[in-house]
Write an enzyme that holds these catalytic residues in place. Structure first.
Site: not given
Ligand code: ADP
Length: 540
Positions: A186, A331, A439, A444
């Site tokens: 990640t 993940e 918040k 929210w």
């Molecule tokens: P990182 O390596 O930063 O974890 P990821 O590619 O695994 O990168 O990121 C996952 C996160 O990206 C998700 O938990 C979410 O917050 C955000 N994300 C992914 N796709 C979308 C989407 N279509 N809309 C909003 N948020 C998204």
């Protein structure tokens, strides 16, 4: 009683074997790092992957050893994608946009033994290699070049390394489908990056489901250009799903600017693509500037960050391209949900259908999503109850590589860190990362929704909404914008713009102008950085 069917392991090598058997001449076009293109096909990729895999074993690699790559989307990267797991090793893709310290941490943590990299990244690898504890060999993904060899005596050349392998090699035959196949960290916006370790089985099931009509809907008739990098969650699985269906594959190399992409999309008659919203902004700008259309492109998956609704409209109305909004994370291999309509929605008006396409969609077979309160109690899927998004399924991690961070699961579910609602059709809407939600006086506000709306304003080039400290309400939304050249946008303009689009108390308190919205290595807005810079502006 067991069923009486053949027992065959679900292995990644099976994908490229199938592609070579039945789509041998399906083209793979690869833009080279040094300019020019290589045109190859699945048959050749398989042959070279086998020889390369044999070279890896001759080099003394043992089962489950990690082999790292820092590379663009190109044919040699594809070969590595199959050579490594095909020989029972683990392919570890690294994101070159990470800070050097993060790369050093990740490579040492993964204990990578060989590092393959593109020419672009020679300076990066040279700068970090003194700190890498386990890497024994550095292989530049090119043919031999005397000048480079002289200047960098520490590296080997891919084509020479490949030659050390046997031409008639076969895949190792002692693999279990649950064996590890690839590793992806990640981006670690908070704390150290953690590794998601995929298995052959999880990768295969993810690839098969990805190709289905309500997910990416890809077939042997498609020409696919993954803009999403192969170092970002295995190009969202496309590097596996494309050969699985035998599609033509177009790999753009380092050329991710609007102009290079538009040229390639049209020259190679690309029908399907995938990428993060920021890349598509550049593409749309280029299409407008050059007055070009996309006559072949039918659909594109957009995800990784929330896709602004205005981008979906522009693709549909101006370029006749269907945007498929998807959500996922490292993940989850990464696919979690995809936006496609159901049969019962087809009688709705066009406007009603359009409105339904903006959320993050519903889970495909294999994934279960739920929203939970802060006591880990599941909330109803009624489209209203907002809570922490949890998920489970055969391509969701059960723990991080090396047991890092302890047991991440809650009652068998993986908490995603996102806050969402889910409606009774299973459609999920991301409201925010839980750490980014605003918040205000106990209520929210979704920064994602406010950002998506702002992106539609003609004067705004880029936008972010953060929770700014507030004396009375604790937090209030602050809109941070990058203006288009020669344009203005005042707090009054903003109030007028949001009026009627969101509840009055959602409208941000102020507009802050800035030159650039900071983003992390996977294109996500760095809200921590924005909060450091602008979090107190409402206090003064
Ligand atoms: P990182 O390596 O930063 O974890 P990821 O590619 O695994 O990168 O990121 C996952 C996160 O990206 C998700 O938990 C979410 O917050 C955000 N994300 C992914 N796709 C979308 C989407 N279509 N809309 C909003 N948020 C998204």
């Amino acid at each position: 009683m067991h069923g009486l069917m053949m027992e065959q392991q679900l292995l990644i090598s099976g994908i490229i074997d199938h592609a070579a058997n039945y789509h041998n001449d399906s083209e793979v076009i690869s833009v080279n790092t040094n300019g020019g293109q290589t045109r190859t096909n699945y048959g050749e990729i398989r042959e070279r992957a086998l020889q390369l895999g044999s070279a890896l074993l001759k080099q003394g690699m043992n089962k489950s050893d990690r082999i790292a790559t820092i590379a663009w989307n190109n044919h040699r990267h594809m070969e590595l994608y199959y050579a490594i797991p095909g020989m029972g090793l683990v392919s570890h893709t690294l994101n070159p946009r990470l800070f050097p310290e993060q790369l050093i941490y990740i490579i040492n943590h993964a204990e990578d033994r060989i590092l393959f990299f593109d020419q672009t990244f020679i300076p990066l690898v040279d700068a970090v290699r003194g700190n890498l504890k386990t890497v024994e060999k550095y292989v530049l993904m090119e043919a031999r070049d005397e000048e480079i060899a002289k200047a960098n005596p520490w590296l080997d050349f891919y084509e020479e390394f490949l030659e050390t392998g046997d031409k008639d090699a076969t895949w190792v035959d002692d693999l279990d489908e649950r064996d590890a196949s690839s590793l992806c960290y990640t981006s670690g916006t908070t704390g150290n990056p953690k590794g998601a370790l995929y298995s052959h089985r999880s990768t295969l099931i993810h690839a098969i489901v990805s190709a289905t009509p309500d997910v990416m809907n890809i077939s042997a008739r498609d020409s696919i250009l993954p803009v999403v990098p192969m170092f970002h969650v295995n190009a969202w699985g496309i590097a596996y799903a494309a050969p699985l269906v035998g599609a033509k594959l177009v790999l753009p190399g380092p050329g991710l600017d609007g102009k290079s992409l538009v040229t390639l999309l049209n020259e190679e008659r690309v029908t399907f693509s995938a990428g993060v919203p920021t890349i598509w902004s550049g593409l749309i700008q280029e299409l407008r500037d050059s007055n070009t259309k996309l006559p072949h492109m039918e659909r594109t998956v957009i995800g990784g960050s929330a896709c602004p609704p205005s981008m979906i409209d522009t693709f549909r109305d101006d370029f006749d391209v269907e945007v498929i909004h998807a959500w996922g994370m490292t993940e989850l291999s990464p696919l979690g949900s995809v936006n496609n309509l159901k049969n019962k929605h087809l009688t709705l008006s066009q406007d009603e259908q359009n409105a339904m396409r903006v959320n993050q969609g519903r889970p495909p077979f294999g994934i279960e999503l739920g929203v939970f309160d802060d006591q880990a109690k599941q909330l109803p899927n009624d489209g209203v109850a907002q809570g922490d998004l949890y998920c489970r399924g055969p391509w969701v991690i059960s723990e991080y590589f090396g047991g890092e961070g302890g047991d991440p699961l809650v009652d068998g579910w993986f908490p995603t860190g996102d806050v969402a609602t889910i409606d009774d059709d299973g459609n999920m809407t991301i409201r925010d990362r839980s750490k980014d939600i605003i918040k205000s006086g106990g209520e929210w506000i979704s920064s994602v929704e406010l950002e998506g709306l702002a992106m539609a304003h003609p004067n705004i080039a880029d936008a972010a909404v953060i929770a700014a400290h507030h004396a009375k309400w604790e937090e209030r939304p602050l809109l941070i914008v990058v203006l288009k050249e020669g344009k203005t946008f005042s707090t009054e303009d903003m109030q007028e713009f949001y009026d009627g689009k969101v509840a009055k108390w959602w409208i941000p308190d102020a507009v802050q102008l800035t030159d650039e919205i900071p983003r992390n290595a996977t294109g996500k807005i760095l809200k921590t950085k924005l909060r450091e810079s602008f979090g107190d502006v409402l206090l003064s």
